[in-house]
Design a protein around this motif. Structure first.
Motif, PDB file in Angstrom:
ATOM      1  N   GLY A   1       0.828  -1.194   0.000  1.00 50.04           N
ATOM      2  CA  GLY A   1       0.000   0.000   0.000  1.00 50.04           C
ATOM      3  C   GLY A   1       0.862   1.243   0.000  1.00 50.04           C
ATOM      4  N   ASP A   2       0.467   2.204   0.786  1.00 53.08           N
ATOM      5  CA  ASP A   2       1.188   3.475   0.855  1.00 53.08           C
ATOM      6  C   ASP A   2       2.164   3.527   2.028  1.00 53.08           C
ATOM      7  OD1 ASP A   2      -0.179   4.432  -1.361  1.00 53.08           O
ATOM      8  OD2 ASP A   2      -1.832   5.202  -0.136  1.00 53.08           O
TER       9      ASP A   2
ATOM     10  N   THR B   1       5.502   3.458   4.169  1.00 54.39           N
ATOM     11  CA  THR B   1       6.923   3.719   3.953  1.00 54.39           C
ATOM     12  C   THR B   1       7.715   2.538   4.507  1.00 54.39           C
ATOM     13  OG1 THR B   1       7.257   4.775   6.101  1.00 54.39           O
ATOM     14  CG2 THR B   1       6.535   6.208   4.271  1.00 54.39           C
TER      15      THR B   1
END
Length: 150
Positions: free
Chosen positions: A38-39, A41
């Motif tokens: 997903g997003d 980090t």
């Protein structure tokens, strides 16, 4: 003029170390491609990995483990909490502290990611390697485990 055999062994070992580092890097990248993050980090993924491997922890303990300031870890954890990946409960020994742990949804996500990576590896082994090469790979894995433990 003959070369010193020890020097030749050192050169071979250095070349092997170089090649091994490159191949492991390539393999890590291929495995990362198999699990959708997903997003998130890499620092967020690292925190989730730490909680998965080491169990519940405080923000301070996570910051120490990841080598960052507690304030930075607090920001990372806030994003993970907002995404529903970690949850907190009061520390029974120190009510001022919060013990963070993975949510059930996060554990499911981690389990699915591992399954996707193992499935990719299984298919790659089955379609790329012969039976003899698969046996050689099994022996190499044993050697890599010894290296990792050293």
């Amino acid at each position: 003029m003959s070369l010193d055999p020890d020097q030749h062994d050192d050169t071979d070992a250095l070349a092997l170390a170089h090649d091994l580092r490159l191949v492991i890097g390539q393999l890590k990248r291929r495995l990362r491609e198999q699990a959708y993050l997903g997003d998130l980090t890499w620092s967020q993924v690292s925190v989730l990995g730490h909680l998965d491997r080491q169990g519940p922890a405080t923000v301070t303990a996570l910051a120490r483990a990841e080598g960052v300031r507690p304030q930075s870890m607090g920001a990372t954890v806030a994003v993970l909490e907002a995404a529903g990946l970690v949850g907190g409960a009061p520390d029974p020994d120190d009510g001022r502290q919060t013990i963070l742990s993975l949510t059930a949804a996060c554990r499911d996500l981690i389990k699915a990611g591992r399954a996707a990576r193992e499935d990719w590896l299984l298919r790659a082994i089955q379609t790329t390697l012969s039976a003899e090469e698969t046996a050689q790979l099994a022996g190499a894995v044993a050697l890599l485990k010894r290296l990792a433990a050293s």
